[in-house]
Design a protein around this motif. Sequence first.
Motif, PDB file in Angstrom:
ATOM      1  N   ALA A  78       0.832  -1.211   0.000  1.00  0.00           N
ATOM      2  CA  ALA A  78       0.000   0.000   0.000  1.00  0.00           C
ATOM      3  C   ALA A  78       0.864   1.258   0.000  1.00  0.00           C
ATOM      4  O   ALA A  78       0.460   2.299  -0.513  1.00  0.00           O
ATOM      5  CB  ALA A  78      -0.956   0.002   1.193  1.00  0.00           C
ATOM      6  N   LEU A  79       2.067   1.163   0.540  1.00  0.00           N
ATOM      7  CA  LEU A  79       2.969   2.328   0.525  1.00  0.00           C
ATOM      8  C   LEU A  79       3.477   2.639  -0.877  1.00  0.00           C
ATOM      9  O   LEU A  79       4.074   3.688  -1.102  1.00  0.00           O
ATOM     10  CB  LEU A  79       4.150   2.093   1.467  1.00  0.00           C
ATOM     11  CG  LEU A  79       3.787   2.088   2.960  1.00  0.00           C
ATOM     12  CD1 LEU A  79       5.025   1.756   3.794  1.00  0.00           C
ATOM     13  CD2 LEU A  79       3.209   3.436   3.384  1.00  0.00           C
ATOM     14  N   ARG A  81       1.346   2.628  -3.528  1.00  0.00           N
ATOM     15  CA  ARG A  81       0.154   2.979  -4.313  1.00  0.00           C
ATOM     16  C   ARG A  81       0.479   4.123  -5.274  1.00  0.00           C
ATOM     17  O   ARG A  81       0.924   5.188  -4.858  1.00  0.00           O
ATOM     18  CB  ARG A  81      -0.947   3.441  -3.356  1.00  0.00           C
ATOM     19  CG  ARG A  81      -2.283   3.742  -4.031  1.00  0.00           C
ATOM     20  CD  ARG A  81      -3.207   4.603  -3.173  1.00  0.00           C
ATOM     21  NE  ARG A  81      -3.345   4.167  -1.804  1.00  0.00           N
ATOM     22  CZ  ARG A  81      -4.148   3.217  -1.369  1.00  0.00           C
ATOM     23  NH1 ARG A  81      -4.898   2.568  -2.222  1.00  0.00           N
ATOM     24  NH2 ARG A  81      -4.208   2.898  -0.086  1.00  0.00           N
ATOM     25  N   LEU A 116      -1.979   0.711   6.717  1.00  0.00           N
ATOM     26  CA  LEU A 116      -2.676   1.561   5.744  1.00  0.00           C
ATOM     27  C   LEU A 116      -3.674   0.723   4.932  1.00  0.00           C
ATOM     28  O   LEU A 116      -4.826   1.131   4.700  1.00  0.00           O
ATOM     29  CB  LEU A 116      -1.647   2.212   4.819  1.00  0.00           C
ATOM     30  CG  LEU A 116      -2.148   3.257   3.827  1.00  0.00           C
ATOM     31  CD1 LEU A 116      -2.684   4.489   4.543  1.00  0.00           C
ATOM     32  CD2 LEU A 116      -1.031   3.664   2.858  1.00  0.00           C
ATOM     33  N   GLU A 120      -7.901   1.007   4.872  1.00  0.00           N
ATOM     34  CA  GLU A 120      -8.679   1.130   3.643  1.00  0.00           C
ATOM     35  C   GLU A 120      -9.669  -0.025   3.494  1.00  0.00           C
ATOM     36  O   GLU A 120     -10.834   0.179   3.127  1.00  0.00           O
ATOM     37  CB  GLU A 120      -7.735   1.166   2.441  1.00  0.00           C
ATOM     38  CG  GLU A 120      -8.482   1.239   1.112  1.00  0.00           C
ATOM     39  CD  GLU A 120      -7.560   1.200  -0.098  1.00  0.00           C
ATOM     40  OE1 GLU A 120      -6.351   0.985   0.082  1.00  0.00           O
ATOM     41  OE2 GLU A 120      -8.070   1.378  -1.218  1.00  0.00           O
ATOM     42  N   ARG A 123     -12.626   0.248   5.936  1.00  0.00           N
ATOM     43  CA  ARG A 123     -13.521   1.342   5.534  1.00  0.00           C
ATOM     44  C   ARG A 123     -14.297   1.031   4.256  1.00  0.00           C
ATOM     45  O   ARG A 123     -15.293   1.698   3.959  1.00  0.00           O
ATOM     46  CB  ARG A 123     -12.725   2.644   5.357  1.00  0.00           C
ATOM     47  CG  ARG A 123     -12.445   3.350   6.674  1.00  0.00           C
ATOM     48  CD  ARG A 123     -11.320   4.373   6.569  1.00  0.00           C
ATOM     49  NE  ARG A 123     -11.466   5.318   5.492  1.00  0.00           N
ATOM     50  CZ  ARG A 123     -11.863   6.598   5.645  1.00  0.00           C
ATOM     51  NH1 ARG A 123     -12.151   7.049   6.846  1.00  0.00           N
ATOM     52  NH2 ARG A 123     -11.932   7.401   4.612  1.00  0.00           N
ATOM     53  N   ASN A 315      -5.494   0.679  -8.253  1.00  0.00           N
ATOM     54  CA  ASN A 315      -4.651   1.012  -7.110  1.00  0.00           C
ATOM     55  C   ASN A 315      -5.423   1.113  -5.817  1.00  0.00           C
ATOM     56  O   ASN A 315      -5.059   1.887  -4.934  1.00  0.00           O
ATOM     57  CB  ASN A 315      -3.947   2.341  -7.341  1.00  0.00           C
ATOM     58  CG  ASN A 315      -3.069   2.340  -8.588  1.00  0.00           C
ATOM     59  OD1 ASN A 315      -2.745   1.320  -9.176  1.00  0.00           O
ATOM     60  ND2 ASN A 315      -2.665   3.507  -9.006  1.00  0.00           N
ATOM     61  N   GLU A 316      -6.527   0.369  -5.709  1.00  0.00           N
ATOM     62  CA  GLU A 316      -7.309   0.438  -4.489  1.00  0.00           C
ATOM     63  C   GLU A 316      -7.510  -0.958  -3.932  1.00  0.00           C
ATOM     64  O   GLU A 316      -7.358  -1.947  -4.636  1.00  0.00           O
ATOM     65  CB  GLU A 316      -8.658   1.126  -4.746  1.00  0.00           C
ATOM     66  CG  GLU A 316      -9.359   0.622  -5.991  1.00  0.00           C
ATOM     67  CD  GLU A 316     -10.703   1.296  -6.257  1.00  0.00           C
ATOM     68  OE1 GLU A 316     -11.113   2.190  -5.505  1.00  0.00           O
ATOM     69  OE2 GLU A 316     -11.360   0.866  -7.210  1.00  0.00           O
ATOM     70  N   ASN A 318     -10.430  -2.240  -2.608  1.00  0.00           N
ATOM     71  CA  ASN A 318     -11.840  -1.959  -2.389  1.00  0.00           C
ATOM     72  C   ASN A 318     -12.665  -3.024  -3.117  1.00  0.00           C
ATOM     73  O   ASN A 318     -12.820  -2.991  -4.332  1.00  0.00           O
ATOM     74  CB  ASN A 318     -12.131  -0.558  -2.950  1.00  0.00           C
ATOM     75  CG  ASN A 318     -13.553  -0.120  -2.719  1.00  0.00           C
ATOM     76  OD1 ASN A 318     -14.477  -0.933  -2.689  1.00  0.00           O
ATOM     77  ND2 ASN A 318     -13.733   1.180  -2.557  1.00  0.00           N
ATOM     78  N   ASN A 399     -19.674   2.099  -3.500  1.00  0.00           N
ATOM     79  CA  ASN A 399     -18.232   2.176  -3.772  1.00  0.00           C
ATOM     80  C   ASN A 399     -17.397   2.046  -2.506  1.00  0.00           C
ATOM     81  O   ASN A 399     -16.209   2.342  -2.513  1.00  0.00           O
ATOM     82  CB  ASN A 399     -17.897   3.478  -4.507  1.00  0.00           C
ATOM     83  CG  ASN A 399     -18.296   4.703  -3.712  1.00  0.00           C
ATOM     84  OD1 ASN A 399     -18.334   4.677  -2.478  1.00  0.00           O
ATOM     85  ND2 ASN A 399     -18.595   5.797  -4.391  1.00  0.00           N
ATOM     86  N   SER A 401     -17.659   3.751   0.280  1.00  0.00           N
ATOM     87  CA  SER A 401     -17.798   4.897   1.186  1.00  0.00           C
ATOM     88  C   SER A 401     -19.122   4.858   1.948  1.00  0.00           C
ATOM     89  O   SER A 401     -19.323   5.609   2.892  1.00  0.00           O
ATOM     90  CB  SER A 401     -17.679   6.212   0.406  1.00  0.00           C
ATOM     91  OG  SER A 401     -18.795   6.398  -0.444  1.00  0.00           O
ATOM     92  N   LEU A 424      -5.901   7.457  12.396  1.00  0.00           N
ATOM     93  CA  LEU A 424      -5.632   7.821  10.993  1.00  0.00           C
ATOM     94  C   LEU A 424      -4.653   8.984  10.869  1.00  0.00           C
ATOM     95  O   LEU A 424      -3.896   9.042   9.897  1.00  0.00           O
ATOM     96  CB  LEU A 424      -6.942   8.180  10.278  1.00  0.00           C
ATOM     97  CG  LEU A 424      -7.783   7.011   9.757  1.00  0.00           C
ATOM     98  CD1 LEU A 424      -8.955   7.545   8.947  1.00  0.00           C
ATOM     99  CD2 LEU A 424      -6.937   6.067   8.910  1.00  0.00           C
TER     100      LEU A 424
END
Lengths: 446, 446
Positions: A78-79, A81, A116, A120, A123, A315-316, A318, A399, A401, A424
């Motif tokens: 993730a670092l 991304r 990180l 993500e 969430r 790059n997510e 999700n 999505n 969120s 965070l």
Amino acid sequence: MSATPGRVDTLIHPRWVVPVIPHGVVLEHYSVAVSGGRISALLPRADAGGIEADEVLELPGSALMPGLVNCHGHAGMALLRGYADDEPLMPWLENHIWPAEGAHVSEEFVGDGAELAIAEMIRSGTTTFSDMYFFPNVVAALCQRLGMRVQLTFPIFDFPTAWGQNADDYISKGLALRDDYKHSDLVNVVFGPHAPYTVCQENLAKIATLAAELDAPVHIHLHETTGEVLAAVEEHGERPLDSLYRLGLLGPRTQCVHMTDLGDQDIALLAQTGASVVHCPQSNMKLASGTCPVSALLARGVNVALGTDSAASNNELNLFSEMQTAALLAKVANLDATSLPAAETLAMATINGARAMGLDDDIGSIETGKVADIIAVDLSGPETQPVYNPLSQLVYVVNGSQVTHSWIAGEMVLRDRELTRIDLTDLSARAATWQQRITATRDAAQ
Amino acid sequence: MSATPGRVDTLIHPRWVVPVIPHGVVLEHYSVAVSGGRISALLPRADAGGIEADEVLELPGSALMPGLVNCHGHAGMALLRGYADDEPLMPWLENHIWPAEGAHVSEEFVGDGAELAIAEMIRSGTTTFSDMYFFPNVVAALCQRLGMRVQLTFPIFDFPTAWGQNADDYISKGLALRDDYKHSDLVNVVFGPHAPYTVCQENLAKIATLAAELDAPVHIHLHETTGEVLAAVEEHGERPLDSLYRLGLLGPRTQCVHMTDLGDQDIALLAQTGASVVHCPQSNMKLASGTCPVSALLARGVNVALGTDSAASNNELNLFSEMQTAALLAKVANLDATSLPAAETLAMATINGARAMGLDDDIGSIETGKVADIIAVDLSGPETQPVYNPLSQLVYVVNGSQVTHSWIAGEMVLRDRELTRIDLTDLSARAATWQQRITATRDAAQ
């Protein structure tokens, strides 16, 4: 659907429950009770009046569903991304990712990157993820501390990396880690041979024997590109999947990741052996690797799960976005709009992932007795209105969120969009520091 | 980049400015001043100290960029979001969408649906949208009231619908509407012949003449599926694009929407005539219509813009999500990871859309003198960290929920995620009422 229990820890009253099992069902005005980390009741709200609870949550615009299961990733990355985009797999690895990893990967890098990634993922609705990266010991401790469920696939290569010297060294470290966490409810340590082109056949056979003895899952990158398959045919005279079969490494505990280059005979072999496929559509598209034939696999009864791959190639992290992409890609790839309908896509991101990991007795659906890995998704915003069928919203619109609450083993890790166990501000500061260090190293080398 | 002005209306200090023009540029620690609805300065923050402003905004974790331009949709259909999924275009239309529209489309339906669509679009970064639907008069008034920029393409069919009787009737109503809004800064009324299979060639020729006289854009569904193209060849002996060319309807003012079935000769004709293509990847994928060859079009210099299509076939009106899909789809369709890089994708969703609409002197980029259609995107969340290059985050990670502020013609329509001109509670209640009415009609018919 269950006898009314006595006092429970948590009682949730959403508008809808999407249990995933039974397939395609949506329950309206049902309630879910959680006790001792497990789902103790799923019943009509009208029948839930007598249940006393330590905490009662009214979520009148939300759908409650099982937490998502992300079956493939490299959390520490993730670092990285957005460190390099719009390049094919090998130049992307050789010119960007590997040099950055070579200069920076450490226990600290992996810990910050994984935190990180976990922030993500929680969430955006993920409650279980599979991880393959260096220093899995760091991620194991982190997940235990943060209350995150993980399938930790300890990496195995033939060559030295920051975490080990050779296959025997990786395996011995990995098995020691597996032993350290054998009583953990959250951390499941399994074999992660990187790929058939980075682990020789002798070592793959050794892993097959050990995994069978321990009845442990094996997670491996496989048929990611046609180039990989052609090179293997050149070198070994057979396709990588056939090699795995011959070496005894293909069975119900095997998780084959990517699988973009598949013929009918490959699909038949997967169906015959009961191996799972992990589809990573966004990563495969972004790196132009190819397209996994998901519909053909499902039609033959192969278990297909969903993964994001790392934030460096996606790059997510999700799975809601990944579900949408998987469903849309299948339709256009088959030129058939009925391919991969919403309910089937939702199953891939939940129960199929649990099944691939061998955890489907515990997670992947909302059923009485299962572990309480649950998320609440708010469908009351203008983006998700009106609601004819919540399954449609969950796959084609949500999505990530809109995820307001998340419980892992009954513990609330997200409350009204706030992470309960991650700071965070502190985490973002660490991510920014890494970005500066990594950029400085790159600039100095140019 | 400009002389320091005197007192301005708004002064914004983001971390980054992504102006889109010049292509691919990211400015760090720049400030943007807005006065009289226009961008009055774009300059290094260090030089902005002397500027006085009525409102100063510090956005230290955000990227400021031009508002997104959604080049194709049917806003009123937001009330049919998720009404029917996982079906091919024609059964989806004939069995679901058209019956529902036939029973319910009215001025009230269009007004409520369009307001829902506008709420979603503003919250996900769109500041200009193209609309083609019944009762464009209702949408025109709504956009004027809400401060939303719209290209209103009045629909033209050969047959009667809720809004008109025949082509002459649609055209006469549409031109009257164009006249009503000729002094509007927000509403641009243009020709919207629905498609070559719903408007006969005689009427298309008439539209070509009128559009040329008025120098007005023409927006048309074209080559959405191979089936459409084959049927036209059967009926007219030529491909629809060739018909349009022969009828004088193909030029720099023409917006050709969908374009999934294109050969080399089609691409050459588009390049030669200067017509724009509007790519709607999510809708084309969901309905399994096909894939627009975006990279080949761009390579020949064709202007390609981006659209969502309606919420009934997408199911979201979110250009950030659409950008991600467009970039990923191009890479896998070409098996080339360098296809449609981030900066080019961002141009499609901004300046290319403005160019298609003939509005590129005013919108589509952050340049001194242009109209202040601007959005702020917060990149400080864990999903968007770390930031090596904001362009990567904007295309590959941002899903719209990170849009915190939006200005249209300098007027703030979104402040800290709150819509300044739309009452969401009231709007959601109306959407829910429509859902109940439409469901009741469907259930009664079954």
